[in-house]
Write an enzyme that holds these catalytic residues in place. Structure first.
Site, PDB file in Angstrom:
ATOM      1  CG  ASP A  91       8.133  68.485  36.068  1.00 50.09           C
ATOM      2  OD1 ASP A  91       7.389  67.820  35.322  1.00 50.09           O
ATOM      3  OD2 ASP A  91       8.604  69.583  35.710  1.00 50.09           O
ATOM      4  CG  HIS A  92       3.702  68.180  35.012  1.00 48.85           C
ATOM      5  ND1 HIS A  92       4.948  68.677  34.746  1.00 48.85           N
ATOM      6  CD2 HIS A  92       2.831  69.144  34.619  1.00 48.85           C
ATOM      7  CE1 HIS A  92       4.825  69.893  34.213  1.00 48.85           C
ATOM      8  NE2 HIS A  92       3.549  70.190  34.133  1.00 48.85           N
TER       9      HIS A  92
ATOM     10  NE  ARG B 171      -1.124  78.478  32.265  1.00 48.91           N
ATOM     11  CZ  ARG B 171      -0.360  77.732  31.478  1.00 48.91           C
ATOM     12  NH1 ARG B 171      -0.217  76.447  31.722  1.00 48.91           N
ATOM     13  NH2 ARG B 171       0.242  78.268  30.437  1.00 48.91           N
TER      14      ARG B 171
ATOM     15  NE  ARG C 174      -3.053  70.612  30.015  1.00 49.81           N
ATOM     16  CZ  ARG C 174      -3.581  71.031  31.162  1.00 49.81           C
ATOM     17  NH1 ARG C 174      -4.851  70.818  31.424  1.00 49.81           N
ATOM     18  NH2 ARG C 174      -2.855  71.641  32.066  1.00 49.81           N
TER      19      ARG C 174
ATOM     20  CB  SER D  20      -1.310  73.723  29.553  1.00 48.46           C
ATOM     21  OG  SER D  20      -1.670  72.614  28.766  1.00 48.46           O
TER      22      SER D  20
ATOM     23  CG  ASP E 203       5.361  72.942  30.885  1.00 46.95           C
ATOM     24  OD1 ASP E 203       4.743  72.061  31.500  1.00 46.95           O
ATOM     25  OD2 ASP E 203       5.310  74.149  31.199  1.00 46.95           O
TER      26      ASP E 203
HETATM   27  C1  MIC Z   1       0.488  73.609  33.068  1.00 46.94           C
HETATM   28  O1  MIC Z   1       1.066  74.401  33.798  1.00 46.94           O
HETATM   29  O2  MIC Z   1      -0.682  73.746  32.687  1.00 46.94           O
HETATM   30  C2  MIC Z   1       1.248  72.393  32.596  1.00 46.94           C
HETATM   31  C3  MIC Z   1       0.664  71.220  33.248  1.00 46.94           C
HETATM   32  O3  MIC Z   1       2.590  72.493  32.983  1.00 46.94           O
HETATM   33  C4  MIC Z   1       1.125  72.342  31.074  1.00 46.94           C
HETATM   34  C5  MIC Z   1       1.639  71.110  30.465  1.00 46.94           C
HETATM   35  C6  MIC Z   1       0.714  69.954  30.578  1.00 46.94           C
HETATM   36  O4  MIC Z   1      -0.509  70.106  30.492  1.00 46.94           O
HETATM   37  O5  MIC Z   1       1.238  68.861  30.728  1.00 46.94           O
HETATM   38  C7  MIC Z   1       1.803  73.506  30.338  1.00 46.94           C
HETATM   39  O6  MIC Z   1       1.914  74.562  30.902  1.00 46.94           O
HETATM   40  O7  MIC Z   1       2.134  73.366  29.151  1.00 46.94           O
HETATM   41 FE1  SF4 Z   2       4.499  72.597  36.674  1.00 48.37          FE
HETATM   42 FE2  SF4 Z   2       3.077  73.871  34.799  1.00 48.37          FE
HETATM   43 FE3  SF4 Z   2       2.812  74.464  37.393  1.00 48.37          FE
HETATM   44 FE4  SF4 Z   2       5.021  75.119  36.162  1.00 48.37          FE
HETATM   45  S1  SF4 Z   2       2.988  75.887  35.713  1.00 48.37           S
HETATM   46  S2  SF4 Z   2       4.867  74.173  38.174  1.00 48.37           S
HETATM   47  S3  SF4 Z   2       5.292  73.405  34.754  1.00 48.37           S
HETATM   48  S4  SF4 Z   2       2.280  72.522  36.395  1.00 48.37           S
END
Ligand code: MIC
Ligand code: SF4
Length: 643
Positions: A64-65, A379, A537, A535, A119
């Site tokens: 999905d990313h 975010r 990550r 996140s 995630d």
């Molecule tokens: C995000 O919202 O920052 C992400 C991208 O979903 C991350 C995961 C990632 O960096 O792949 C998260 O929230 O853990």
């Molecule tokens: Fe995707 Fe992270 Fe955004 Fe949720 S917060 S939509 S998991 S990138």
């Protein structure tokens, strides 16, 4: 003894330890989820263990990313992930099927179960009454290998909801209200458990908006009881059999209780560049805006999109505004196509995009230079949208759509009557993009597909007793993993290639970081409070590991990032005297003495720089110390498996 709901679920899954906040315990994991941007690493880590199959009851690999596919990299990752899912017996949610958290809520999440996901917004499933926790990918690999999940036993904060939300206020405003109250570091090592009469006025997706953004508090998780609304939601997805009623005992023992009267909640908005800079819309209305985006795992449910469609019916988006809609799942998109509501978006001038994270993680739809974007996301860190000088505000669907029509930040209460529509009671169970695990006998023939962008993992060496090097960077407070390891359309495709992605570590804060780290052959990072928030990550630990970072020394850590540092053998240390933070500078040489001996003896670690002697402490369980000494969790588990 009166138990909290969190306590009951932990007790049912407890493998070791006690329910004593602050101590380490381990729980059995029922379900796991990954998304592609963290999943490739998680499965590379799992492959490292050389096991024939996964040990979890249900595991899902979502894509999905990284769905932009501007080059071969993302598609290579997808092929790798699909082949791993087929070989080892996971569900596979193909790109376009939807955002992991939304789809998981619809198809798999169950009250009373444990779920970990690579995630940080995994606690979305707390909306259905699951204990759901965001973790680094290596925790997923370990769970797939059959290991219980270890965590610091959280303390449980009760959030007592009374009353009912007024028209035009929403559950997004509830969590923004809590963020204002507690800030982005207010939830570390806590679970927020919602209870009280006000709960019954919220549907599962509305609850999930709240538990989703509990991640922004830094919380371990957030959870709602499972009740008739939960049953209705599960039934609508043909899963009535997954329902069980669950709640805390009356007068359960909470660490503290936050009282919220829902009828007093008004439309709120998080201002740039942090989810906790919250103002009432009435106070800041009138700001001219350039972009509005509805979607993300926070606000892209059927109700969210139907509401947006109903508000837009017969109206037009302001001509200076680009309005983007990303439905949370293909199922929701299809429901809106079938009931005709999608056309209200199109007629109003919306841009409909794929069911995926999209602009939330900077994959396309970056705002114009200096633009202001209102998003229903979770975010708004500086630069995360893909435009360094853009400003992102976070709000409910109500506020976002009202503003899109007017071209300026608008209080939705000016729109008149609140649209009413029934909840959908029967979603189609279309599985064209959701693949079930392959039957056992077909798995043998599957070959793991690894394109040229997929590079092996870096591994750490066992911890040396004396560590020395330069302080490569000194950061301020609330540093996010987006600051450490940015995402976005250019960098995300490198998630399976640590040597390449490492060139972007701290690039927004300090473009010279990479070359300095290479020149100095690694060193140390110094940071302030709540270092590594945001996140999950692992790349924010893996890439520094690749660059030779030996320890991160801060005032306080965010939970998931600290666990990721430990997993990859980077020491997470804390100033014994917080005032010493002021005395260190970038480029100082630093020495840490007798680290392994100090860890084993539980002593403070002695450090020296420019003639200044100071001490460092750590909050590590015995297990975590052994992981660090072994040079990370992969080494640690491999050693255990070989026994
Ligand atoms: C995000 O919202 O920052 C992400 C991208 O979903 C991350 C995961 C990632 O960096 O792949 C998260 O929230 O853990
Ligand atoms: Fe995707 Fe992270 Fe955004 Fe949720 S917060 S939509 S998991 S990138």
């Amino acid at each position: 003894m009166k138990h909290t709901l969190t306590g009951k679920i932990i007790k049912k899954h407890l493998v070791s330890g006690d329910l004593k906040p602050g101590t380490e315990l381990a729980i059995k994991i029922d379900q796991t989820l990954t998304q592609d941007a963290t999943g490739t690493m998680a499965y590379l880590e799992f492959l490292n263990f050389n096991l024939p199959k996964i040990a979890t009851k249900l595991s899902v690999s979502y894509v999905d990313h990284n769905t932009l596919q501007a080059g071969f990299e993302n598609a290579d990752d997808h092929a790798f992930l699909q082949s791993v899912a087929e070989k080892y017996g996971l569900y596979f949610s193909k790109p376009g099927n939807g955002i992991c958290h939304q789809v998981h809520l619809e198809r798999f999440a169950k009250p009373g179960t444990t779920l970990i996901g690579s995630d940080s917004h995994t606690p979305t499933a707390g909306g259905i009454g699951a204990l759901a926790i965001g973790v680094g990918g290596l925790e997923i690999a370990s769970a797939l290998a059959g290991y219980p999940f270890s965590l610091t036993c959280p303390s449980v904060v009760g959030v007592h909801l009374t009353g009912k939300l007024p028209a035009w206020s929403s559950s997004k405003d509830v969590i923004l209200y809590i963020l204002k109250l507690l800030t982005v570091k207010g939830g570390v090592n806590k679970v927020f458990e919602y209870f009280g009469d006000g709960v019954k006025s919220l549907s599962v997706p509305e609850r999930a908006t709240i538990t989703n953004m509990g991640a922004e508090l830094g919380a371990t998780s957030s959870i709602f009881p499972s009740d008739i609304n939960t049953k209705a939601f599960l039934s609508a997805f043909g899963r009535a059999k997954d329902y069980i009623a669950m709640s805390a005992d009356k007068d359960a023992n909470y660490e503290s209780i936050i009282e919220i009267n829902l009828s007093k909640i008004e439309p709120l908005i998080a201002m740039p560049h942090s989810p906790d800079i919250v103002k009432s819309v009435a106070e800041v209305k009138g700001i001219k805006i350039n972009q509005v985006a509805v979607g993300s795992c926070t606000n892209s449910s059927y109700k969210d999109l139907m509401l947006a469609a109903k508000i837009l019916k017969g109206k037009k988006i302001h001509k200076e505004v680009s309005f983007i809609v990303a439905p949370g799942s293909k199922t929701i998109l299809n429901a809106l196509i079938k009931n005709g509501h999608l056309s209200y978006f199109l007629e109003a001038g919306a841009r409909i995009i794929e069911s995926a994270c999209g602009p939330c993680i900077g994959m396309g739809h970056a705002p114009a230079s200096g633009a202001i974007s209102i998003r229903t996301f979770n975010r708004n860190f500086k630069g995360r949208s893909g435009t360094a000088d853009a400003s992102v505000m976070l709000a409910s669907v109500e506020v976002a759509v009202a503003s899109a029509i007017k071209g300026e930040l608008t209080d939705p209460r000016t729109l008149g009557a609140y649209p009413k529509f029934p909840a959908l009671i029967n979603f189609e169970s279309d599985t064209s993009l959701l693949l079930s695990p392959l039957p056992l006998k077909k798995r043998d023939a599957i070959k793991i597909i690894m394109g040229p962008n997929i590079k092996p993992l870096p591994t750490a060496k066992p911890l040396a007793d004396n560590l020395s090097g330069k302080i490569l960077i000194k950061t301020g407070h609330n540093i996010t993993t987006d600051d450490i390891m940015p995402a976005g359309a250019k960098i995300l495709p490198l998630r399976s290639n640590i040597p390449e992605i490492s060139k972007h570590v701290f690039i927004k804060l300090d473009p010279e970081f990479y070359s300095r780290a290479i020149k100095e052959n690694g060193g140390f990072i110094v940071g302030g409070d709540n270092y590594g928030q945001g996140s999950s990550r692992e790349h924010a630990a893996l890439a520094p590991l690749h660059l030779g970072v030996k320890a991160v020394i801060v005032k306080t850590f965010a939970r998931i990032h600290k666990a990721n540092l430990i997993n990859f053998g980077i020491l997470p240390l804390v100033f014994d005297n917080p005032a010493d933070y002021e005395k260190l500078y970038a480029n100082d040489s630093l020495e840490l003495f007798n680290v392994v001996k100090a860890l084993r003896a539980g002593r403070k670690i002695k450090a020296r720089t420019r003639g200044l002697d100071f001490e460092l402490i750590y909050q590590l369980s015995e297990r975590e110390k052994e992981i660090l000494i072994a040079g990370g969790k992969i080494n640690f588990i491999k050693k255990e498996l070989s026994k």
